[in-house]
Write an enzyme that holds these catalytic residues in place. Structure first.
Site, PDB file in Angstrom:
ATOM      1  N   GLY A   1       0.797  -1.232   0.000  1.00 49.69           N
ATOM      2  CA  GLY A   1       0.000   0.000   0.000  1.00 49.69           C
ATOM      3  C   GLY A   1       0.827   1.279   0.000  1.00 49.69           C
ATOM      4  O   GLY A   1       2.042   1.275   0.233  1.00 49.69           O
TER       5      GLY A   1
ATOM      6  N   LYS B   1       4.399  -6.083  -9.141  1.00 51.45           N
ATOM      7  CA  LYS B   1       3.857  -5.257  -8.065  1.00 51.45           C
ATOM      8  C   LYS B   1       4.820  -5.163  -6.874  1.00 51.45           C
ATOM      9  O   LYS B   1       4.847  -4.161  -6.158  1.00 51.45           O
ATOM     10  CB  LYS B   1       2.517  -5.862  -7.611  1.00 51.45           C
ATOM     11  CG  LYS B   1       1.745  -4.976  -6.685  1.00 51.45           C
ATOM     12  CD  LYS B   1       0.311  -5.430  -6.555  1.00 51.45           C
ATOM     13  CE  LYS B   1      -0.470  -4.497  -5.665  1.00 51.45           C
ATOM     14  NZ  LYS B   1      -1.875  -4.829  -5.570  1.00 51.45           N
TER      15      LYS B   1
ATOM     16  N   LYS C   1     -13.803   2.084   9.131  1.00 53.01           N
ATOM     17  CA  LYS C   1     -12.625   2.321   9.971  1.00 53.01           C
ATOM     18  C   LYS C   1     -13.021   2.412  11.446  1.00 53.01           C
ATOM     19  O   LYS C   1     -12.281   1.978  12.327  1.00 53.01           O
ATOM     20  CB  LYS C   1     -11.906   3.605   9.539  1.00 53.01           C
ATOM     21  CG  LYS C   1     -11.297   3.561   8.152  1.00 53.01           C
ATOM     22  CD  LYS C   1     -10.290   2.438   7.947  1.00 53.01           C
ATOM     23  CE  LYS C   1      -8.959   2.651   8.637  1.00 53.01           C
ATOM     24  NZ  LYS C   1      -8.018   1.535   8.365  1.00 53.01           N
TER      25      LYS C   1
ATOM     26  N   PRO D   1      -4.459   8.686  11.185  1.00 51.03           N
ATOM     27  CA  PRO D   1      -4.039   9.753  10.261  1.00 51.03           C
ATOM     28  C   PRO D   1      -5.228  10.522   9.697  1.00 51.03           C
ATOM     29  O   PRO D   1      -6.308   9.966   9.503  1.00 51.03           O
ATOM     30  CB  PRO D   1      -3.345   8.991   9.116  1.00 51.03           C
ATOM     31  CG  PRO D   1      -3.367   7.542   9.484  1.00 51.03           C
ATOM     32  CD  PRO D   1      -4.350   7.342  10.581  1.00 51.03           C
TER      33      PRO D   1
ATOM     34  N   VAL E   1      -3.945  11.624   3.892  1.00 49.14           N
ATOM     35  CA  VAL E   1      -2.514  11.465   3.641  1.00 49.14           C
ATOM     36  C   VAL E   1      -2.181  11.920   2.220  1.00 49.14           C
ATOM     37  O   VAL E   1      -2.845  11.509   1.264  1.00 49.14           O
ATOM     38  CB  VAL E   1      -2.103   9.979   3.817  1.00 49.14           C
ATOM     39  CG1 VAL E   1      -0.586   9.837   3.698  1.00 49.14           C
ATOM     40  CG2 VAL E   1      -2.592   9.435   5.144  1.00 49.14           C
TER      41      VAL E   1
ATOM     42  N   SER F   1      -6.145   8.710  -1.857  1.00 44.73           N
ATOM     43  CA  SER F   1      -5.320   9.928  -1.790  1.00 44.73           C
ATOM     44  C   SER F   1      -4.911  10.363  -3.188  1.00 44.73           C
ATOM     45  O   SER F   1      -4.924  11.548  -3.518  1.00 44.73           O
ATOM     46  CB  SER F   1      -4.039   9.669  -0.987  1.00 44.73           C
ATOM     47  OG  SER F   1      -4.333   9.454   0.348  1.00 44.73           O
TER      48      SER F   1
HETATM   49  P1  NAP Z   1      -3.823   1.571  -0.359  1.00 48.04           P
HETATM   50  O1  NAP Z   1      -2.616   2.076  -1.052  1.00 48.04           O
HETATM   51  O2  NAP Z   1      -5.032   1.256  -1.172  1.00 48.04           O
HETATM   52  O3  NAP Z   1      -3.410   0.325   0.530  1.00 48.04           O
HETATM   53  C1  NAP Z   1      -4.348  -0.597   1.025  1.00 48.04           C
HETATM   54  C2  NAP Z   1      -3.627  -1.896   1.340  1.00 48.04           C
HETATM   55  O4  NAP Z   1      -4.569  -2.811   1.892  1.00 48.04           O
HETATM   56  C3  NAP Z   1      -3.042  -2.547   0.087  1.00 48.04           C
HETATM   57  O5  NAP Z   1      -1.784  -3.072   0.421  1.00 48.04           O
HETATM   58  C4  NAP Z   1      -4.027  -3.668  -0.198  1.00 48.04           C
HETATM   59  O6  NAP Z   1      -3.420  -4.805  -0.797  1.00 48.04           O
HETATM   60  C5  NAP Z   1      -4.453  -4.037   1.215  1.00 48.04           C
HETATM   61  N1  NAP Z   1      -5.723  -4.767   1.180  1.00 48.04           N
HETATM   62  C6  NAP Z   1      -6.924  -4.319   0.771  1.00 48.04           C
HETATM   63  N2  NAP Z   1      -7.828  -5.315   0.853  1.00 48.04           N
HETATM   64  C7  NAP Z   1      -7.166  -6.411   1.319  1.00 48.04           C
HETATM   65  C8  NAP Z   1      -7.535  -7.750   1.609  1.00 48.04           C
HETATM   66  N3  NAP Z   1      -8.787  -8.205   1.456  1.00 48.04           N
HETATM   67  N4  NAP Z   1      -6.576  -8.591   2.081  1.00 48.04           N
HETATM   68  C9  NAP Z   1      -5.294  -8.182   2.253  1.00 48.04           C
HETATM   69  N5  NAP Z   1      -4.880  -6.929   1.980  1.00 48.04           N
HETATM   70  C10 NAP Z   1      -5.819  -6.061   1.526  1.00 48.04           C
HETATM   71  O7  NAP Z   1      -4.327   2.629   0.740  1.00 48.04           O
HETATM   72  P2  NAP Z   1      -3.516   3.485   1.810  1.00 48.04           P
HETATM   73  O8  NAP Z   1      -3.942   4.884   1.630  1.00 48.04           O
HETATM   74  O9  NAP Z   1      -2.088   3.134   1.820  1.00 48.04           O
HETATM   75  O10 NAP Z   1      -4.190   2.954   3.150  1.00 48.04           O
HETATM   76  C11 NAP Z   1      -3.477   2.148   4.079  1.00 48.04           C
HETATM   77  C12 NAP Z   1      -4.122   2.272   5.425  1.00 48.04           C
HETATM   78  O11 NAP Z   1      -4.091   3.641   5.846  1.00 48.04           O
HETATM   79  C13 NAP Z   1      -5.582   1.846   5.456  1.00 48.04           C
HETATM   80  O12 NAP Z   1      -5.828   1.187   6.674  1.00 48.04           O
HETATM   81  C14 NAP Z   1      -6.326   3.177   5.411  1.00 48.04           C
HETATM   82  O13 NAP Z   1      -7.612   3.086   5.963  1.00 48.04           O
HETATM   83  C15 NAP Z   1      -5.387   4.019   6.268  1.00 48.04           C
HETATM   84  N6  NAP Z   1      -5.536   5.467   6.076  1.00 48.04           N
HETATM   85  C16 NAP Z   1      -5.242   6.032   4.866  1.00 48.04           C
HETATM   86  C17 NAP Z   1      -5.409   7.406   4.712  1.00 48.04           C
HETATM   87  C18 NAP Z   1      -5.093   8.103   3.410  1.00 48.04           C
HETATM   88  O14 NAP Z   1      -5.429   9.301   3.274  1.00 48.04           O
HETATM   89  N7  NAP Z   1      -4.458   7.439   2.437  1.00 48.04           N
HETATM   90  C19 NAP Z   1      -5.858   8.190   5.804  1.00 48.04           C
HETATM   91  C20 NAP Z   1      -6.132   7.568   7.003  1.00 48.04           C
HETATM   92  C21 NAP Z   1      -5.961   6.204   7.138  1.00 48.04           C
HETATM   93  P3  NAP Z   1      -3.410  -5.037  -2.398  1.00 48.04           P
HETATM   94  O15 NAP Z   1      -2.159  -4.351  -2.891  1.00 48.04           O
HETATM   95  O16 NAP Z   1      -3.343  -6.502  -2.543  1.00 48.04           O
HETATM   96  O17 NAP Z   1      -4.671  -4.415  -2.947  1.00 48.04           O
END
Ligand code: NAP
Length: 356
Positions: free
Chosen positions: A17, A46, A170, A194, A197, A211
């Site tokens: 991610g 990937k 969440k 957070p 982001v 994001s």
């Molecule tokens: P992201 O790039 O979409 O990353 C999500 C990750 O979760 C990916 O590695 C994805 O794996 C994995 N995932 C999704 N469904 C899954 C499943 N069924 N089994 C195993 N892995 C799974 O999003 P991100 O922004 O980095 O978010 C990461 C975390 O930060 C999340 O918990 C999100 O709620 C939190 N967060 C993000 C933000 C923001 O603004 N970005 C703000 C607050 C909190 P694949 O590569 O296999 O799809």
């Protein structure tokens, strides 16, 4: 209060991610042995960015096949780990079935990972990537807070499956984590909350994070006529990775932590991009009137419902980041650095193109 042995492997769920990318980078640079839990360890393309990170660092990465919805699938990855970073959770607004696509992976996935921590004797600490979305639902919720500021004491009580399902997912996931944590004494739970982001990705081509969809709109013309007048909390992805690292290794770390660099407004992101990109990209220059969003919003994007507009447009966002500074030592970088670095990366990778 637990001391984590840095020589023991460290599990990162969702290692592919956007947020996890910078965390894994920090961990391998510090010499850690990262157990990267990913859905498809055969997808060499990937995972190439992670291989490249490991090749340049003191630490190492080993891949494990795990899925949030497959019970027991984190057992191998967790073996021998004292520290678990649970970052995996879908972050998208574009879903057909919110229960299946957001709530189940968030809540049941958290349960799956934490029940594994209960079975795995080596685990001493779990750092959960929750969100400010577990603290508030709509910006108007700020008016119900004791001092007009979102703090770690507050929980989101306004989101539901029908309204802001991601925020609801969440909230349920973090509540589930605290419930499971309370029933045992072997590992402590440290939560990272957070705000939105931004900042460059370690792997800009592979990210699915919402994001990126949001920031792309500053350069692809969608916001040409203006941005909604709406407050945002914003944090840089690199500062967030540091916060996670500290949450893992600072023995005294405990409870929830709002990780938020700036209480700001949508238009401030555009203003920060204007000097460098204003003449070559359709960077918005002004705020759109609320009546226009009321009319057009739901037509342009189904996530912009009338309820969302009523409860968010025109309202500020204010979060208290003092605990993260005091207890995790986070030093937040300027907003303009985060947004400009991210925008430049989108240009470099041809994800957005100059005006013709
Ligand atoms: P992201 O790039 O979409 O990353 C999500 C990750 O979760 C990916 O590695 C994805 O794996 C994995 N995932 C999704 N469904 C899954 C499943 N069924 N089994 C195993 N892995 C799974 O999003 P991100 O922004 O980095 O978010 C990461 C975390 O930060 C999340 O918990 C999100 O709620 C939190 N967060 C993000 C933000 C923001 O603004 N970005 C703000 C607050 C909190 P694949 O590569 O296999 O799809």
């Amino acid at each position: 209060m637990r001391k984590i042995d840095k020589t023991k492997p460290v599990l990162v769920t969702g290692a592919t991610g956007y947020v996890a990318g910078w965390l894994v980078k920090k961990l391998v640079e510090e010499g850690c042995r990262v157990h990267a839990a990913v859905r498809d360890p055969e997808n060499k393309e990937k995972l190439k960015f992670l291989d490249d990170l490991a090749a340049k660092s003191k630490g190492s990465i080993t891949y494990f096949k795990s899925d949030l919805l497959h019970k027991g699938s984190y057992a191998e990855a967790m073996k021998g780990c004292e520290l678990v970073f649970h970052t995996a959770s879908p972050f998208t607004m574009d879903v057909k079935d919110a229960q299946k696509e957001l709530v189940d992976p968030a809540k049941l996935g958290t349960r799956n990972v934490l029940e594994e921590a209960n079975r795995c004797e080596s685990v001493k600490r779990v750092v959960l990537t929750s969100s400010c979305a577990a603290i508030y639902g709509d910006n108007i919720d700020l008016q119900q807070t004791p001092n007009g500021i979102f703090t770690e004491e507050i929980w989101n009580s306004s989101s539901s499956l029908e309204h802001l399902a991601y925020s609801y997912s969440k909230t349920l996931a973090e509540k589930e984590a605290w419930e499971i944590n309370k029933k045992q004494n072997n590992w402590d739970l440290v939560v990272i909350n957070p705000s939105l982001v931004i900042g460059p990705a370690v792997n800009p081509m592979g990210v699915s994070s919402e994001s990126f969809k949001l920031i792309k709109q500053f350069g692809n013309g969608i916001l040409r006529t203006g941005v909604p007048k709406m407050g945002w909390g914003i944090v840089d992805v690199r500062d967030l990775a540091f916060a996670h690292f500290q949450a893992g290794f600072v023995s005294a770390a405990q409870g929830r932590h709002i990780i938020n660099g700036h209480n700001t407004w949508y238009i401030e992101l555009a203003k920060a991009l204007q000097p460098k990109y204003g003449s070559t990209y359709p960077i918005p220059k002004k705020e759109m009137p609320k009546w226009m969003i009321w009319l057009m919003g739901p037509i342009i994007n189904k996530a912009i419902t009338r309820k969302f507009i009523a409860r968010n447009i025109g309202y500020p966002w204010v979060g208290d980041n003092s605990k993260s500074i005091r207890e995790l030592g986070v030093n937040y970088r300027p907003l303009s650095e985060s947004i400009n670095d991210m925008f430049q990366q989108l240009i470099d990778n041809k994800i957005i193109q100059a005006k013709s």
